[in-house]
Design a protein around this motif. Structure first.
Motif, PDB file in Angstrom:
ATOM      1  N   ALA A 150       2.871  -2.587  -7.203  1.00 50.74           N
ATOM      2  CA  ALA A 150       2.295  -3.285  -8.320  1.00 50.74           C
ATOM      3  C   ALA A 150       2.783  -2.710  -9.590  1.00 50.74           C
ATOM      4  O   ALA A 150       2.385  -3.348 -10.618  1.00 50.74           O
ATOM      5  N   HIS A 191       0.793  -1.353   0.163  1.00 53.80           N
ATOM      6  CA  HIS A 191       0.006   0.062   0.051  1.00 53.80           C
ATOM      7  C   HIS A 191       0.889   1.272   0.094  1.00 53.80           C
ATOM      8  O   HIS A 191       0.286   2.240   0.099  1.00 53.80           O
ATOM      9  N   PRO A 220      -3.749  -0.731   7.640  1.00 50.77           N
ATOM     10  CA  PRO A 220      -3.993  -0.069   6.017  1.00 50.77           C
ATOM     11  C   PRO A 220      -4.248  -0.671   5.040  1.00 50.77           C
ATOM     12  O   PRO A 220      -5.050  -0.383   4.194  1.00 50.77           O
ATOM     13  N   GLN A 221      -3.685  -1.963   4.793  1.00 53.51           N
ATOM     14  CA  GLN A 221      -3.922  -2.822   3.736  1.00 53.51           C
ATOM     15  C   GLN A 221      -5.210  -3.525   4.186  1.00 53.51           C
ATOM     16  O   GLN A 221      -6.067  -3.582   3.046  1.00 53.51           O
ATOM     17  N   TYR A 274       3.944   2.342  -7.106  1.00 56.48           N
ATOM     18  CA  TYR A 274       3.610   1.500  -6.113  1.00 56.48           C
ATOM     19  C   TYR A 274       4.128  -0.017  -6.336  1.00 56.48           C
ATOM     20  O   TYR A 274       4.604  -0.154  -7.607  1.00 56.48           O
ATOM     21  N   VAL A 294      -5.199   2.348  -4.148  1.00 59.06           N
ATOM     22  CA  VAL A 294      -3.556   2.332  -4.596  1.00 59.06           C
ATOM     23  C   VAL A 294      -3.457   1.461  -5.401  1.00 59.06           C
ATOM     24  O   VAL A 294      -4.486   0.146  -5.450  1.00 59.06           O
ATOM     25  N   PRO A 295      -2.843   1.532  -6.485  1.00 57.35           N
ATOM     26  CA  PRO A 295      -2.591   0.596  -7.583  1.00 57.35           C
ATOM     27  C   PRO A 295      -2.098  -0.760  -7.119  1.00 57.35           C
ATOM     28  O   PRO A 295      -1.481  -0.918  -6.074  1.00 57.35           O
ATOM     29  N   GLY A 296      -2.951  -1.829  -7.375  1.00 57.96           N
ATOM     30  CA  GLY A 296      -2.492  -3.157  -7.024  1.00 57.96           C
ATOM     31  C   GLY A 296      -3.615  -3.665  -5.841  1.00 57.96           C
ATOM     32  O   GLY A 296      -3.455  -4.730  -5.620  1.00 57.96           O
ATOM     33  N   PHE A 297      -4.501  -2.898  -5.536  1.00 61.89           N
ATOM     34  CA  PHE A 297      -5.785  -3.338  -4.529  1.00 61.89           C
ATOM     35  C   PHE A 297      -6.782  -3.408  -5.254  1.00 61.89           C
ATOM     36  O   PHE A 297      -7.744  -2.678  -5.107  1.00 61.89           O
ATOM     37  N   LYS A 316      -1.059 -11.212   3.588  1.00 61.16           N
ATOM     38  CA  LYS A 316       0.190 -12.303   3.547  1.00 61.16           C
ATOM     39  C   LYS A 316       1.066 -12.080   4.471  1.00 61.16           C
ATOM     40  O   LYS A 316       1.410 -11.103   4.801  1.00 61.16           O
ATOM     41  N   ILE A 376       1.035  -1.437   9.001  1.00 58.39           N
ATOM     42  CA  ILE A 376       1.237  -2.216   7.667  1.00 58.39           C
ATOM     43  C   ILE A 376      -0.081  -2.960   7.375  1.00 58.39           C
ATOM     44  O   ILE A 376      -0.380  -2.940   6.458  1.00 58.39           O
TER      45      ILE A 376
END
Lengths: 254, 223
Positions: free
Chosen positions: A142, A98, B138-139, A140, B215-218, B114, B135
């Protein structure tokens, strides 16, 4: 080699998961500036050994000493101190998903070392430039390639000024064409005199960097010595046999 | 055009009711989310005793009807010398009930992070609390957002139960007019419309929060 100071000393580490004993009394000493490479078959205990040294996995018995002071593994403060001084690089990078590349580096500086925002960012930019990612600070995880992620992970760990670096197969999760950029960073670190223990299957790292090769099998260090002693022409060691098989698989293209 | 007496009575009553509803929903939603995050985190990472305690809380509040919880708070507790105003009883009940459901979404999200994220932080010298706080949460928050938003939308609708502990909100006000004029269809269709508007506003706000936290990737809008 000059008579360098001993930084890290590990004595008689044992670890099992249930009935499965992974480490059966592993000991090693690491001198300042020394680079040891751990090799051996999967399940031989390489990762677990590295995780135990950083106490991500608590060993059942054995001691870990830094500069001659044995770390009390029950004491959380001492544990956090140990982990700050012994950096860890993972096979799977473990970047914080994140946070941007820059924030990945600054967060530990700010929360663990209590840097101000400005000085943390300054330090982080410096570290990211060192690994060639000065232009990727705002991306980020990703949005980064595997090799870039691993380099951010290295920058993040180095920002904490570790005295020892543990690398757990740093190039194994990477596409073949991305391995080179990470190896270059690791070699640059070695040239600067960073003390390291690295588990790897990368022949070029073993023969090029290692001063000491540890062959781990079934939870013990089965053989150890300099690359020349273990891998020299005509040596009939198990390490030699193992590395030959790695080369046969085409990984030895160095 | 002049509105009939019925509508002249109905609209101000519903407007008054909707303000009370909003006054119930906002603190309940915020409180529910806070309780949910705290209880969810403790149920996942807490020491065994506290984990069991929080599991028990979630089991009780998810396992009994909200009406019963409100009855106990408003009519039952005075026997023990604890008095709630109708508003206080309703907000307390909603918060506790919503928190129990939220804790389940939060727990699921926390468990989905993970182990590598935890290790990555630990290896840098984070304490366990710092790791979870900076960590993992927030995710997890981003993963739990859809579930938690859904629960807030439920909350808007179950806030209508407040009127059974005599807290006159939207449904209560509507009911009074409906029985007075004996015109149930129009009244409750109007009440339904008000709830629809409330829920639509909530969905809009949740959408904004989602964009703000993106957020990119979420997952979402990613190719």
């Amino acid at each position: 080699m000059t008579a360098a100071k001993t930084i890290l000393e590990v004595e008689g580490l044992h670890k099992s998961f249930g009935d499965n004993t992974i480490l059966k009394g592993v000991s090693l000493t690491l001198k300042e500036g020394e680079i040891k490479v751990l090799i051996g078959p999967s399940g031989g205990g390489k990762s677990t050994l590295l995780q135990c040294i950083n106490c991500l996995v608590t060993p059942e018995s054995g001691t870990i000493s830094l500069h001659g002071n044995t770390v009390n593994l029950e004491n959380k403060k001492e544990l956090y101190q140990l982990r700050q001084r012994v950096g860890m690089i993972f096979q799977e990078f473990n970047l914080f998903d994140h946070l941007t590349a820059l924030e990945n580096v600054t967060i530990a500086l700010r929360k663990v070392k209590n840097f101000s925002k400005v000085s943390a960012e300054k330090r982080a930019r410096l570290e990211l430039e060192q690994v060639g990612l000065g232009d990727k600070t705002d991306l980020y995880p990703a949005q980064l390639s595997g090799g870039q992620k691993q380099r951010v992970a290295i920058a993040r760990t180095l920002a904490m000024d570790p005295e020892v670096l543990l690398l757990d197969e740093p190039t194994s999760a990477l596409d073949p064409e991305l391995v080179g950029e990470v190896i270059a960073v690791i070699k640059a670190l070695a040239a600067k005199g960073m003390t390291m223990i690295m588990a790897t299957h990368q022949i070029s790292l073993i023969s090029g960097l290692a001063q000491n090769v540890l062959f781990m099998e079934n939870g013990v260090i089965a053989e150890q010595g300099s690359p020349k002693e273990l891998l020299g022409a005509g040596k009939q060691t198990r390490t030699q046999g193992f590395c030959d098989r790695l080369s046969d698989l085409g990984e030895g293209g160095s | 055009m002049e509105l009939s007496q019925f509508y002249q009575d109905l609209l101000p009553a519903l407007n008054k009711g909707v303000i009370m509803s909003i006054a119930l929903i906002i603190p309940s939603a915020l409180g529910g989310v806070c309780i949910g995050i705290a209880a969810g985190s403790l149920r996942t990472y807490g020491p065994k005793f506290i984990r069991k305690l929080c599991d028990g809380y979630a089991a009780v509040f998810r396992g009994t009807p909200l009406v019963i919880q409100l009855f106990v708070l408003y009519y039952g507790l005075p026997n023990l010398g604890i008095y709630f105003s109708p508003y206080g009883a309703a907000v307390t009940g909603f918060m506790l009930c919503s928190g129990a459901y939220q804790s389940e979404y939060v727990r699921g999200a926390l468990l989905s992070i993970k182990r590598g994220q935890y290790w990555g932080a630990q290896a840098l010298g984070f304490s366990s609390f710092q790791t979870v706080f900076w960590i993992i949460i927030p995710q997890a928050m981003r993963r739990a957002l859809h579930g938690c938003g859904n629960e807030i939308i439920y909350l808007i609708k179950y806030s209508s139960l407040a009127y059974i502990v005599t807290c006159m909100e939207l449904t209560g006000e509507g009911n009074t007019i409906a029985t007075e004029y004996f015109r149930f269809t129009e009244v409750f269709m109007m009440v339904g419309l008000y709830y629809l508007v409330l829920v639509s506003c909530a969905m809009l706000i949740l959408k904004k929060v989602e964009q703000w936290l993106h957020v990119p990737g979420f997952g979402h809008q990613e190719s």
